[in-house]
Design an enzyme around this catalytic site. Structure first.
Site, PDB file in Angstrom:
ATOM      1  CD  GLU A  94      -3.065  -0.916   2.218  1.00 19.40           C
ATOM      2  OE1 GLU A  94      -4.244  -0.943   1.831  1.00 19.40           O
ATOM      3  OE2 GLU A  94      -2.751  -0.774   3.407  1.00 19.40           O
ATOM      4  CB  CYS A 107       3.156   7.627   3.319  1.00 18.54           C
ATOM      5  SG  CYS A 107       3.708   6.432   4.540  1.00 18.54           S
ATOM      6  CB  CYS A 114       7.547  -5.045   8.404  1.00 18.39           C
ATOM      7  SG  CYS A 114       8.975  -4.428   9.345  1.00 18.39           S
ATOM      8  CB  CYS A 118       6.481  -2.926  15.906  1.00 17.37           C
ATOM      9  SG  CYS A 118       8.167  -2.490  15.444  1.00 17.37           S
ATOM     10  CB  CYS A 121       3.166  -2.009  13.342  1.00 14.23           C
ATOM     11  SG  CYS A 121       3.398  -1.754  11.583  1.00 14.23           S
ATOM     12  CB  CYS A 338       1.396   5.974  11.758  1.00 15.19           C
ATOM     13  SG  CYS A 338       1.955   7.565  11.271  1.00 15.19           S
TER      14      CYS A 338
HETATM   15  N1  SAH Z   1       9.461   0.718   9.748  1.00 15.75           N
HETATM   16  C1  SAH Z   1       9.645   2.081   9.938  1.00 15.75           C
HETATM   17  C2  SAH Z   1       8.752   2.953   9.075  1.00 15.75           C
HETATM   18  C3  SAH Z   1       7.323   2.508   8.878  1.00 15.75           C
HETATM   19  S1  SAH Z   1       6.251   2.617  10.249  1.00 15.75           S
HETATM   20  C4  SAH Z   1       9.479   2.441  11.405  1.00 15.75           C
HETATM   21  O1  SAH Z   1       9.004   1.621  12.155  1.00 15.75           O
HETATM   22  O2  SAH Z   1       9.890   3.544  11.777  1.00 15.75           O
HETATM   23  C5  SAH Z   1       5.880   4.352  10.369  1.00 15.75           C
HETATM   24  C6  SAH Z   1       5.604   4.858  11.776  1.00 15.75           C
HETATM   25  O3  SAH Z   1       4.328   4.390  12.262  1.00 15.75           O
HETATM   26  C7  SAH Z   1       6.615   4.400  12.792  1.00 15.75           C
HETATM   27  O4  SAH Z   1       6.983   5.460  13.629  1.00 15.75           O
HETATM   28  C8  SAH Z   1       5.827   3.359  13.577  1.00 15.75           C
HETATM   29  O5  SAH Z   1       6.348   3.120  14.842  1.00 15.75           O
HETATM   30  C9  SAH Z   1       4.466   3.981  13.587  1.00 15.75           C
HETATM   31  N2  SAH Z   1       3.370   3.063  13.935  1.00 15.75           N
HETATM   32  C10 SAH Z   1       3.305   1.739  13.699  1.00 15.75           C
HETATM   33  N3  SAH Z   1       2.115   1.247  14.139  1.00 15.75           N
HETATM   34  C11 SAH Z   1       1.419   2.284  14.638  1.00 15.75           C
HETATM   35  C12 SAH Z   1       0.121   2.427  15.187  1.00 15.75           C
HETATM   36  N4  SAH Z   1      -0.701   1.391  15.325  1.00 15.75           N
HETATM   37  N5  SAH Z   1      -0.281   3.661  15.587  1.00 15.75           N
HETATM   38  C13 SAH Z   1       0.540   4.732  15.428  1.00 15.75           C
HETATM   39  N6  SAH Z   1       1.771   4.660  14.896  1.00 15.75           N
HETATM   40  C14 SAH Z   1       2.217   3.459  14.489  1.00 15.75           C
HETATM   41 FE1  SF4 Z   2       7.953  -2.797  10.666  1.00 20.02          FE
HETATM   42 FE2  SF4 Z   2       5.710  -1.683  11.515  1.00 20.02          FE
HETATM   43 FE3  SF4 Z   2       7.764  -2.011  13.194  1.00 20.02          FE
HETATM   44 FE4  SF4 Z   2       7.908  -0.171  11.235  1.00 20.02          FE
HETATM   45  S1  SF4 Z   2       6.477  -0.162  12.971  1.00 20.02           S
HETATM   46  S2  SF4 Z   2       9.470  -1.677  11.837  1.00 20.02           S
HETATM   47  S3  SF4 Z   2       6.758  -1.222   9.623  1.00 20.02           S
HETATM   48  S4  SF4 Z   2       6.622  -3.644  12.218  1.00 20.02           S
END
Ligand code: SAH
Ligand code: SF4
Length: 350
Positions: A94, A107, A114, A118, A121, A338
């Protein structure tokens, strides 16, 4: 699987070699390069500076891009558009285009899925399908540019904050950024590009040593190893000591301000103590904190912090002299916030 070469995976020298192998003079490669990266053609037939015969040959031997638009969703306020693309091997990614204030930001994803997992996410919850190629990363920006030019607008910013961890696919992400910044092509200024990492300390050091001029965002979300281990498994590989050392190295080499991301989760990382720990951790780094109220995802049952807790958190940082902004939540009705991107176009909450 389709094995024809994607022209977007080629740099200008490679493109030249391919055209020379077809018996074409050098300037044809320049013309094609210009058509792709300055005119943003959507198909080879649109490269009208090339003779029709050559366009036909190119069409038979190569393809211009790997992404097929499967579905597009627009938010109710019309400020956010999310597109689901199919890749030739069946994986999906996406990309999100945002038009707020005077900025028009795309974006982009650097991986299908990934590997970092995390817990909060949606991309992490699905696991890694594969790295994206340089062309697949760049093509998302070309899509955004084309979409904007249809309404007479231009792209202003690019954030590598879509699906995937850019520093896990370091080589392709950097090559894609170089392509986007190439002065003979799209000529996007490095200061308009932001790379976000979950804290890959080794790659942050590399990024610093290469004196990259893009903006760097580091997703922190916790200021103690104990909590960060639970939220972001990458912390076990690069604990906070190591991550902070890399950030300090980045600051001292580049003199650039780092942006730390903090998704605020009710009762998890939003107390006065959490804010105090954060101030202690980053107090001596030139930085800015971006607080993101948690966006909902299927497999994480935490909630975003309420308004009082959010304001209290921000005030505590402000009072410690750490600039802090609360990110406005947008595009949630189409799950384009995000951390909400995955391999299917789902509609979210309003
Ligand atoms: N992998 C990279 C970039 C993609 S994620 C990273 O983790 O930085 C983009 C941003 O969204 C990151 O700061 C991540 O921590 C945040 N993010 C992920 N899941 C989220 C959620 N459920 N609510 C708000 N921010 C989130
Ligand atoms: Fe991967 Fe999502 Fe963690 Fe970014 S926030 S590193 S996209 S799992």
């Amino acid at each position: 699987m389709d094995t024809t070469i994607n022209l977007l995976d080629l740099n200008v020298n490679m493109l030249q070699e391919k055209l020379e192998a077809l018996g074409e003079p050098k300037y044809r490669a320049q013309q094609l390069w210009h058509a792709i990266y300055q005119k943003h053609i959507g198909a080879l037939e649109e490269a009208t500076t090339l003779p029709i015969s050559l366009r036909t040959i190119l069409h038979d031997k190569f393809r211009l891009g790997n992404l097929t638009e499967i579905n597009e969703l627009a938010s109710k306020d019309k400020h956010t558009t999310k597109v689901l693309f199919g890749l030739p091997d069946g994986h999906k990614i996406e990309t999100v285009l945002m038009r707020y204030n005077k900025r028009r930001t795309v974006c982009i994803s650097t991986q299908a899925g990934c590997a970092l997992g995390c817990v909060f996410c949606a991309t992490g919850q699905m696991g890694l399908d594969r790295h994206l190629t340089v062309g697949e990363i760049v093509e998302q920006v070309l899509w955004a540019s084309r979409k904007l030019s249809a309404t007479g607008n231009k792209l202003t910013n690019i954030v590598l904050m879509g699906m995937g961890e850019p520093f896990h696919n370091y080589t392709n992400s950097i090559a894609a950024i170089n392509r986007l910044e190439d002065s003979t092509g799209m000529a996007i200024g490095a200061r308009r590009v932001t790379v976000s990492t979950a804290g890959h300390a080794k790659a942050i050091k590399q990024f610093a040593k290469e004196r990259r001029r893009e903006r760097l965002a580091v997703s922190l979300h916790a200021a103690t190893d104990n909590l960060r281990d639970q939220l972001m498994p990458i912390n076990r590989r690069f604990p906070l000591d190591e991550l902070m050392a890399a950030c300090r190295m980045y600051s001292s080499i580049t003199n650039r301000r780092i942006s730390f991301e903090w998704a605020l989760i009710d009762d998890v990382n939003d107390s006065e103590e959490h804010a105090r720990d954060l101030c202690k951790l980053i107090g001596n780094i030139d930085c800015h904190v971006n607080v993101i109220p948690l966006n909902p995802t299927d497999q994480f049952h935490g909630n975003r912090s309420n308004e009082d807790a959010t304001m209290r958190f921000k005030t505590q940082l402000d009072e410690s002299g750490i600039p802090c902004t609360i990110r406005v939540r947008r595009g949630l009705d189409i799950s384009a916030g995000c951390g909400q991107l995955k391999s299917e176009n789902t509609v979210g909450i309003s």
